[in-house]
Design a protein around this motif. Structure first.
Motif, PDB file in Angstrom:
ATOM      1  N   GLY A 103      89.804  35.880  18.315  1.00 39.40           N
ATOM      2  CA  GLY A 103      90.210  37.102  17.628  1.00 39.40           C
ATOM      3  C   GLY A 103      89.166  38.203  17.758  1.00 39.40           C
ATOM      4  N   ALA A 104      87.900  37.834  17.610  1.00 38.37           N
ATOM      5  CA  ALA A 104      86.819  38.821  17.750  1.00 38.37           C
ATOM      6  C   ALA A 104      86.766  39.368  19.175  1.00 38.37           C
ATOM      7  CB  ALA A 104      85.483  38.189  17.365  1.00 38.37           C
ATOM      8  N   SER A 105      86.996  38.520  20.159  1.00 34.91           N
ATOM      9  CA  SER A 105      87.002  38.978  21.553  1.00 34.91           C
ATOM     10  C   SER A 105      88.109  39.998  21.790  1.00 34.91           C
ATOM     11  CB  SER A 105      87.199  37.794  22.501  1.00 34.91           C
ATOM     12  OG  SER A 105      86.143  36.894  22.376  1.00 34.91           O
ATOM     13  N   TRP A 106      89.287  39.705  21.233  1.00 33.23           N
ATOM     14  CA  TRP A 106      90.400  40.640  21.397  1.00 33.23           C
ATOM     15  C   TRP A 106      90.075  41.969  20.706  1.00 33.23           C
ATOM     16  CZ3 TRP A 106      93.782  43.658  18.730  1.00 33.23           C
ATOM     17  CH2 TRP A 106      94.855  44.174  19.457  1.00 33.23           C
ATOM     18  N   LEU A 107      89.491  41.905  19.518  1.00 28.17           N
ATOM     19  CA  LEU A 107      89.122  43.136  18.807  1.00 28.17           C
ATOM     20  C   LEU A 107      88.094  43.953  19.587  1.00 28.17           C
ATOM     21  CD1 LEU A 107      88.978  41.939  15.085  1.00 28.17           C
ATOM     22  CD2 LEU A 107      90.631  43.530  16.113  1.00 28.17           C
ATOM     23  N   LEU A 108      87.157  43.275  20.228  1.00 29.23           N
ATOM     24  CA  LEU A 108      86.173  43.994  21.054  1.00 29.23           C
ATOM     25  C   LEU A 108      86.847  44.681  22.237  1.00 29.23           C
ATOM     26  CD1 LEU A 108      83.151  41.514  21.059  1.00 29.23           C
ATOM     27  CD2 LEU A 108      83.224  43.799  20.024  1.00 29.23           C
ATOM     28  N   LEU A 109      87.808  44.013  22.847  1.00 29.39           N
ATOM     29  CA  LEU A 109      88.563  44.654  23.936  1.00 29.39           C
ATOM     30  C   LEU A 109      89.295  45.889  23.434  1.00 29.39           C
ATOM     31  CD1 LEU A 109      90.153  41.656  25.886  1.00 29.39           C
ATOM     32  CD2 LEU A 109      88.449  43.265  26.736  1.00 29.39           C
ATOM     33  N   PRO A 117      98.321  47.041  28.720  1.00 31.24           N
ATOM     34  CA  PRO A 117      98.756  45.814  29.414  1.00 31.24           C
ATOM     35  C   PRO A 117      97.703  44.707  29.373  1.00 31.24           C
ATOM     36  CG  PRO A 117      99.238  47.742  30.765  1.00 31.24           C
ATOM     37  CD  PRO A 117      98.412  48.211  29.611  1.00 31.24           C
ATOM     38  N   VAL A 118      96.445  45.081  29.462  1.00 29.00           N
ATOM     39  CA  VAL A 118      95.366  44.086  29.385  1.00 29.00           C
ATOM     40  C   VAL A 118      95.335  43.474  27.988  1.00 29.00           C
ATOM     41  CG1 VAL A 118      92.857  43.760  29.441  1.00 29.00           C
ATOM     42  CG2 VAL A 118      93.984  45.139  31.204  1.00 29.00           C
ATOM     43  N   LEU A 119      95.420  44.315  26.965  1.00 27.47           N
ATOM     44  CA  LEU A 119      95.422  43.810  25.592  1.00 27.47           C
ATOM     45  C   LEU A 119      96.595  42.855  25.368  1.00 27.47           C
ATOM     46  CD1 LEU A 119      94.499  47.041  23.595  1.00 27.47           C
ATOM     47  CD2 LEU A 119      93.071  45.008  23.939  1.00 27.47           C
ATOM     48  N   GLY A 120      97.752  43.201  25.892  1.00 26.08           N
ATOM     49  CA  GLY A 120      98.929  42.345  25.736  1.00 26.08           C
ATOM     50  C   GLY A 120      98.766  41.013  26.434  1.00 26.08           C
ATOM     51  N   THR A 125      97.625  35.176  26.022  1.00 21.04           N
ATOM     52  CA  THR A 125      96.783  34.050  26.432  1.00 21.04           C
ATOM     53  C   THR A 125      96.065  33.443  25.231  1.00 21.04           C
ATOM     54  OG1 THR A 125      96.462  35.051  28.603  1.00 21.04           O
ATOM     55  CG2 THR A 125      94.884  33.352  27.940  1.00 21.04           C
ATOM     56  N   LEU A 126      95.502  34.290  24.382  1.00 21.74           N
ATOM     57  CA  LEU A 126      94.766  33.790  23.218  1.00 21.74           C
ATOM     58  C   LEU A 126      95.688  33.131  22.202  1.00 21.74           C
ATOM     59  CD1 LEU A 126      92.131  36.632  22.683  1.00 21.74           C
ATOM     60  CD2 LEU A 126      91.864  34.457  23.883  1.00 21.74           C
ATOM     61  N   ILE A 127      96.875  33.672  22.030  1.00 21.77           N
ATOM     62  CA  ILE A 127      97.834  33.065  21.099  1.00 21.77           C
ATOM     63  C   ILE A 127      98.266  31.685  21.598  1.00 21.77           C
ATOM     64  CG2 ILE A 127     100.208  33.248  20.213  1.00 21.77           C
ATOM     65  CD1 ILE A 127      99.640  36.316  19.992  1.00 21.77           C
ATOM     66  N   LEU A 128      98.568  31.589  22.888  1.00 21.99           N
ATOM     67  CA  LEU A 128      98.966  30.293  23.445  1.00 21.99           C
ATOM     68  C   LEU A 128      97.820  29.282  23.352  1.00 21.99           C
ATOM     69  CD1 LEU A 128     101.000  31.445  26.577  1.00 21.99           C
ATOM     70  CD2 LEU A 128     101.897  30.449  24.455  1.00 21.99           C
ATOM     71  N   THR A 129      96.615  29.732  23.665  1.00 17.95           N
ATOM     72  CA  THR A 129      95.457  28.842  23.592  1.00 17.95           C
ATOM     73  C   THR A 129      95.202  28.401  22.155  1.00 17.95           C
ATOM     74  OG1 THR A 129      94.483  29.947  25.502  1.00 17.95           O
ATOM     75  CG2 THR A 129      92.997  28.631  24.137  1.00 17.95           C
ATOM     76  N   SER A 130      95.283  29.326  21.217  1.00 17.82           N
ATOM     77  CA  SER A 130      95.075  28.994  19.800  1.00 17.82           C
ATOM     78  C   SER A 130      96.147  28.031  19.299  1.00 17.82           C
ATOM     79  CB  SER A 130      95.099  30.257  18.943  1.00 17.82           C
ATOM     80  OG  SER A 130      94.020  31.088  19.260  1.00 17.82           O
TER      81      SER A 130
END
Length: 139
Positions: A103-109, A117-120, A125-130
């Protein structure tokens, strides 16, 4: 008579040391690289230790049974590695830290102005991994 599927605790016949000396050296080098990253992950926030320890154990089982045994008996990494190998379990603390780090990585992005598109793509990817991580039993 049908062949049964091996359980996660059954040794994988293909997981043993490889026979080629060159491949054994390669796997041992990979194991040392991954182990170094796992040790760095213990100290550095944001760098996960557990996945690198798992990769190190995988490589050592193929390249250096002695190092694999040392890693399995290590007080810091051993319990997590055995829990993963035997039950595909992940320590609760590792799950929490991994999801928070993602989550912190996504917020930094997002704060850095990454394109939508990159954020999406990263979010998916992060949701599936989590989701996968959180579906594993707690060690």
């Amino acid at each position: 008579m049908t062949a049964s599927r091996p359980s996660p605790s059954d040794p994988d016949p293909s997981a043993g040391p490889v026979r080629s000396p060159a491949l054994r050296r390669l796997y041992k080098a990979l194991g040392l690289l991954f182990l170094g990253l796992a040790i760095a992950g213990v100290v550095l926030p944001g760098l996960p230790a557990t996945p690198f320890a798992l990769l190190g154990a995988w490589a050592f089982r193929r390249g250096s049974p002695e190092w694999a045994a040392r890693l399995d008996n290590h007080p810091r990494f051993g319990p997590s590695l055995r829990a993963w190998r035997e039950r595909r379990a992940v320590p609760r603390r590792a799950k929490v830290l991994a999801v928070l780090s993602m989550g912190a990585s996504w917020l930094l992005l997002w704060a850095g102005g990454a394109p939508i598109p990159v954020l999406g793509l990263v979010a998916i990817t992060l949701i599936l991994t989590s989701t996968y991580l959180l579906s594993r039993p707690a060690a």
